[in-house]
Design an enzyme around this catalytic site. Structure first.
Site, mmCIF file in Angstrom:
data_model
loop_
_atom_site.group_PDB
_atom_site.id
_atom_site.type_symbol
_atom_site.label_atom_id
_atom_site.label_comp_id
_atom_site.label_asym_id
_atom_site.label_seq_id
_atom_site.Cartn_x
_atom_site.Cartn_y
_atom_site.Cartn_z
ATOM 1 N N GLY A 45 0.847 -1.187 0.000
ATOM 2 C CA GLY A 45 0.000 0.000 0.000
ATOM 3 C C GLY A 45 0.881 1.236 0.000
ATOM 4 O O GLY A 45 1.992 1.203 0.546
ATOM 5 N N GLN A 50 3.283 9.893 0.867
ATOM 6 C CA GLN A 50 4.535 9.147 1.037
ATOM 7 C C GLN A 50 5.521 9.358 -0.112
ATOM 8 O O GLN A 50 6.683 8.944 -0.019
ATOM 9 C CB GLN A 50 4.248 7.650 1.194
ATOM 10 C CG GLN A 50 3.513 7.337 2.477
ATOM 11 C CD GLN A 50 3.314 5.845 2.626
ATOM 12 O OE1 GLN A 50 2.385 5.287 2.061
ATOM 13 N NE2 GLN A 50 4.197 5.191 3.356
ATOM 14 N N CYS A 92 5.300 0.447 8.064
ATOM 15 C CA CYS A 92 4.992 1.517 7.116
ATOM 16 C C CYS A 92 6.253 1.809 6.311
ATOM 17 O O CYS A 92 7.338 1.882 6.892
ATOM 18 C CB CYS A 92 4.548 2.760 7.884
ATOM 19 S SG CYS A 92 4.183 4.168 6.819
ATOM 20 N N LEU A 93 6.107 1.969 5.005
ATOM 21 C CA LEU A 93 7.281 2.258 4.169
ATOM 22 C C LEU A 93 7.976 3.544 4.599
ATOM 23 O O LEU A 93 9.170 3.704 4.376
ATOM 24 C CB LEU A 93 6.870 2.382 2.693
ATOM 25 C CG LEU A 93 6.349 1.112 2.018
ATOM 26 C CD1 LEU A 93 5.918 1.419 0.593
ATOM 27 C CD2 LEU A 93 7.406 0.012 2.032
ATOM 28 N N HIS A 134 -4.987 1.923 7.277
ATOM 29 C CA HIS A 134 -3.631 2.495 7.286
ATOM 30 C C HIS A 134 -3.497 3.592 6.213
ATOM 31 O O HIS A 134 -2.997 4.688 6.486
ATOM 32 C CB HIS A 134 -2.619 1.359 7.060
ATOM 33 C CG HIS A 134 -1.184 1.766 7.100
ATOM 34 N ND1 HIS A 134 -0.318 1.375 8.102
ATOM 35 C CD2 HIS A 134 -0.443 2.532 6.269
ATOM 36 C CE1 HIS A 134 0.878 1.888 7.874
ATOM 37 N NE2 HIS A 134 0.834 2.597 6.766
ATOM 38 N N GLU A 135 -3.974 3.290 4.997
ATOM 39 C CA GLU A 135 -3.824 4.263 3.898
ATOM 40 C C GLU A 135 -4.757 5.467 4.083
ATOM 41 O O GLU A 135 -4.368 6.599 3.798
ATOM 42 C CB GLU A 135 -4.055 3.597 2.532
ATOM 43 C CG GLU A 135 -3.107 2.444 2.205
ATOM 44 C CD GLU A 135 -1.631 2.751 2.411
ATOM 45 O OE1 GLU A 135 -1.220 3.913 2.254
ATOM 46 O OE2 GLU A 135 -0.883 1.811 2.774
ATOM 47 N N HIS A 138 -3.159 7.781 6.410
ATOM 48 C CA HIS A 138 -2.120 8.599 5.752
ATOM 49 C C HIS A 138 -2.722 9.854 5.125
ATOM 50 O O HIS A 138 -2.149 10.936 5.199
ATOM 51 C CB HIS A 138 -1.434 7.807 4.632
ATOM 52 C CG HIS A 138 -0.213 7.047 5.059
ATOM 53 N ND1 HIS A 138 0.874 7.657 5.648
ATOM 54 C CD2 HIS A 138 0.112 5.732 4.955
ATOM 55 C CE1 HIS A 138 1.799 6.728 5.898
ATOM 56 N NE2 HIS A 138 1.369 5.556 5.492
HETATM 57 ZN ZN LIG Z 1 2.235 3.736 5.785
#
Ligand SMILES: [Zn+2]
Length: 169
Positions: A45, A50, A92-93, A134-135, A138
């Site tokens: 995701g 990001q 998380c990236l 989660h997204e 963000h």
């Molecule tokens: Zn994330």
């Protein structure tokens, strides 16, 4: 085009995104770049903030290229239903190398627009439910660490500050 992933500490990650209004060629390009950047970073995701773009759009593929039908575009998503509870380690990236268990709803329904601006509703369970939450977080300027205890969060922030000082973040 692969964009570098913005890491924790950049204010864009804690700023709510602007709504997507135009579903044009530029958006097609952005979404293609987001999938490419997500796969390059081994993620399932990715939200636009990001890659430094403060807009309410995210991409998800919980099968990581296995199933083309699993590729989802979430423009202007809203969570419309949540059910149950489920705790799983989450990462998380934008916060690489860290994972913490986060309790989230087990079953989640979103309402979002696709790449053409068509509204749709979709219900996901387990990993997909977690990805929806989660997204969407963000796009509201919220990170998963806001769902862990203050003690764990402070410890994580201290470790990150150390990495920043060492030039390793
Ligand atoms: Zn994330």
């Amino acid at each position: 085009m692969i964009h570098p992933i913005v890491k924790y500490g950049d204010p864009v990650l804690e700023t709510p995104g602007q709504p997507v209004e135009k579903f044009d060629d530029d958006l097609q390009k952005l979404v293609a770049d987001m999938f490419e950047s997500m796969y390059a970073a081994n993620g399932v995701g990715l939200a636009a903030p990001q890659i430094g773009i403060s807009r309410r759009i995210a991409v998800i593929d919980i099968t990581f290229k296995e199933d083309p039908d699993a590729k989802l575009v979430l423009a202007n998503p809203e969570i419309i239903h949540k059910e149950g509870k489920h705790s799983q380690p989450e990462g998380c990236l934008s916060i690489p190398e860290f994972r913490e268990p986060v309790t989230r709803a087990k079953k989640v329904t979103i309402r979002a627009q696709d790449i053409n601006g068509e509204w749709y509703e979709k219900t996901g369970e387990d990993l997909l439910a977690r990805a929806f939450l989660h997204e969407t977080d963000h796009l509201n300027g919220k990170l998963y660490i806001s769902h862990i205890s203050a003690l764990k969060r402070d410890l994580m922030k201290r470790k990150i500050r150390k990495l920043m000082k060492a030039g390793e973040w």
